[in-house]
Design a protein around this motif. Sequence first.
Motif, PDB file in Angstrom:
ATOM      1  N   ILE A  36       0.883  -1.172   0.000  1.00  0.00           N
ATOM      2  CA  ILE A  36       0.000   0.000   0.000  1.00  0.00           C
ATOM      3  C   ILE A  36       0.914   1.214   0.000  1.00  0.00           C
ATOM      4  O   ILE A  36       1.527   1.544   1.013  1.00  0.00           O
ATOM      5  N   SER A  37       1.027   1.879  -1.144  1.00  0.00           N
ATOM      6  CA  SER A  37       2.045   2.911  -1.283  1.00  0.00           C
ATOM      7  C   SER A  37       1.630   3.959  -2.311  1.00  0.00           C
ATOM      8  O   SER A  37       0.841   3.674  -3.219  1.00  0.00           O
ATOM      9  N   ALA A  38       2.194   5.151  -2.161  1.00  0.00           N
ATOM     10  CA  ALA A  38       2.017   6.195  -3.173  1.00  0.00           C
ATOM     11  C   ALA A  38       2.908   5.947  -4.386  1.00  0.00           C
ATOM     12  O   ALA A  38       2.747   6.602  -5.422  1.00  0.00           O
ATOM     13  N   ALA A  39       3.848   5.015  -4.276  1.00  0.00           N
ATOM     14  CA  ALA A  39       4.750   4.715  -5.386  1.00  0.00           C
ATOM     15  C   ALA A  39       3.959   4.068  -6.524  1.00  0.00           C
ATOM     16  O   ALA A  39       3.385   2.998  -6.353  1.00  0.00           O
ATOM     17  N   CYS A  40       3.923   4.722  -7.665  1.00  0.00           N
ATOM     18  CA  CYS A  40       3.169   4.181  -8.798  1.00  0.00           C
ATOM     19  C   CYS A  40       4.060   4.004 -10.032  1.00  0.00           C
ATOM     20  O   CYS A  40       3.563   3.847 -11.142  1.00  0.00           O
ATOM     21  N   ASP A  41       5.372   4.024  -9.819  1.00  0.00           N
ATOM     22  CA  ASP A  41       6.289   3.847 -10.952  1.00  0.00           C
ATOM     23  C   ASP A  41       6.458   2.374 -11.284  1.00  0.00           C
ATOM     24  O   ASP A  41       6.327   1.501 -10.439  1.00  0.00           O
ATOM     25  N   ARG A  42       6.773   2.109 -12.521  1.00  0.00           N
ATOM     26  CA  ARG A  42       6.877   0.738 -13.019  1.00  0.00           C
ATOM     27  C   ARG A  42       7.932  -0.066 -12.270  1.00  0.00           C
ATOM     28  O   ARG A  42       7.725  -1.251 -11.979  1.00  0.00           O
ATOM     29  N   GLN A  43       9.052   0.558 -11.921  1.00  0.00           N
ATOM     30  CA  GLN A  43      10.139  -0.175 -11.288  1.00  0.00           C
ATOM     31  C   GLN A  43       9.726  -0.739  -9.930  1.00  0.00           C
ATOM     32  O   GLN A  43       9.965  -1.911  -9.633  1.00  0.00           O
ATOM     33  N   ASN A  44       9.116   0.099  -9.086  1.00  0.00           N
ATOM     34  CA  ASN A  44       8.700  -0.382  -7.771  1.00  0.00           C
ATOM     35  C   ASN A  44       7.605  -1.439  -7.874  1.00  0.00           C
ATOM     36  O   ASN A  44       7.630  -2.444  -7.151  1.00  0.00           O
ATOM     37  N   ILE A  45       6.647  -1.219  -8.757  1.00  0.00           N
ATOM     38  CA  ILE A  45       5.561  -2.186  -8.916  1.00  0.00           C
ATOM     39  C   ILE A  45       6.108  -3.527  -9.398  1.00  0.00           C
ATOM     40  O   ILE A  45       5.754  -4.593  -8.870  1.00  0.00           O
ATOM     41  N   LYS A  46       7.011  -3.482 -10.392  1.00  0.00           N
ATOM     42  CA  LYS A  46       7.574  -4.722 -10.936  1.00  0.00           C
ATOM     43  C   LYS A  46       8.371  -5.474  -9.881  1.00  0.00           C
ATOM     44  O   LYS A  46       8.234  -6.699  -9.732  1.00  0.00           O
ATOM     45  N   LYS A  47       9.192  -4.763  -9.106  1.00  0.00           N
ATOM     46  CA  LYS A  47       9.985  -5.419  -8.059  1.00  0.00           C
ATOM     47  C   LYS A  47       9.101  -6.036  -6.996  1.00  0.00           C
ATOM     48  O   LYS A  47       9.353  -7.154  -6.519  1.00  0.00           O
ATOM     49  N   ALA A  48       8.056  -5.301  -6.588  1.00  0.00           N
ATOM     50  CA  ALA A  48       7.154  -5.820  -5.561  1.00  0.00           C
ATOM     51  C   ALA A  48       6.506  -7.129  -6.009  1.00  0.00           C
ATOM     52  O   ALA A  48       6.442  -8.108  -5.251  1.00  0.00           O
ATOM     53  N   LEU A  49       6.052  -7.170  -7.254  1.00  0.00           N
ATOM     54  CA  LEU A  49       5.415  -8.379  -7.760  1.00  0.00           C
ATOM     55  C   LEU A  49       6.429  -9.503  -7.957  1.00  0.00           C
ATOM     56  O   LEU A  49       6.137 -10.679  -7.698  1.00  0.00           O
ATOM     57  N   GLN A  50       7.639  -9.154  -8.388  1.00  0.00           N
ATOM     58  CA  GLN A  50       8.684 -10.172  -8.571  1.00  0.00           C
ATOM     59  C   GLN A  50       9.037 -10.863  -7.261  1.00  0.00           C
ATOM     60  O   GLN A  50       9.341 -12.056  -7.245  1.00  0.00           O
ATOM     61  N   PHE A  51       8.987 -10.104  -6.165  1.00  0.00           N
ATOM     62  CA  PHE A  51       9.341 -10.676  -4.874  1.00  0.00           C
ATOM     63  C   PHE A  51       8.124 -11.138  -4.081  1.00  0.00           C
ATOM     64  O   PHE A  51       8.197 -11.329  -2.879  1.00  0.00           O
ATOM     65  N   GLY A  52       7.018 -11.342  -4.777  1.00  0.00           N
ATOM     66  CA  GLY A  52       5.921 -12.089  -4.187  1.00  0.00           C
ATOM     67  C   GLY A  52       4.800 -11.308  -3.552  1.00  0.00           C
ATOM     68  O   GLY A  52       3.972 -11.899  -2.853  1.00  0.00           O
ATOM     69  N   ALA A  53       4.709  -9.981  -3.766  1.00  0.00           N
ATOM     70  CA  ALA A  53       3.552  -9.249  -3.252  1.00  0.00           C
ATOM     71  C   ALA A  53       2.292  -9.799  -3.917  1.00  0.00           C
ATOM     72  O   ALA A  53       2.248  -9.988  -5.134  1.00  0.00           O
TER      73      ALA A  53
END
Length: 236
Positions: free
Chosen positions: A81-98
Amino acid sequence: MIKVMIVEDDPMVAEINRRYVEMVGGFSVMAIAHCSDEAFSLLRKDEFDLILLDIFMPGMNGIELLMRLRRIGKGADVIIISAACDRQNIKKALQFGAVDYIIKPFEFERLNTALLAYKGLAGLMDGQDHLSQAELDKCILRKKEPVSAHLPKGIDKNTLKKVCDQINTLDQKLFSTEEMAGYIGISRVSMRKYLEFLRQKNFLKLELIYGAVGRPVYKYRCNSAESKIIRQYLDQ
């Protein structure tokens, strides 16, 4: 009961998230951490099923905490749950199992949807050793059930149409049960049934509103993207 930790550096946001979580049955917030170091310390002492994790925090950020948890084999599931909406953060979060990613600011219904989907999948995982494709699809893809052919008891089609028409004139402005009851000319108790039906069908969103003084109140807002669902009830 699903044990939840909230990791959020803003105390007010953390408290709002706690209230939201505990509005959903089957979840209990066991701890709130205001930075990644505090969260990691709590995770060494106790086990949590689900972590609601912010990204932008002092010290170690949320993505770094998530990566560290996976490196040491911690199996707690994570919803970002974050204000971060950039592709890099979203991609990393999903890659590490969010298991989900919610962008601030968000409404209760978005978190409610995420928690119910998580609860459904967790229930399937705990309840049986083997799953069918249909069972997985229902949770992972969040496929919607077909609309029932009949309105629930106590919901009149003509009154429902009046309520929907009035809501549409408000142009997505917030309104209360009392206000809508006044518009239509029925009791507040009866109106609550209609509004809750519309909320369950995602035609309405329920939002917690904080004023300058006094207790917070809940108000509704139209979700016009789901209007076709209600139209099926009105056209039958």
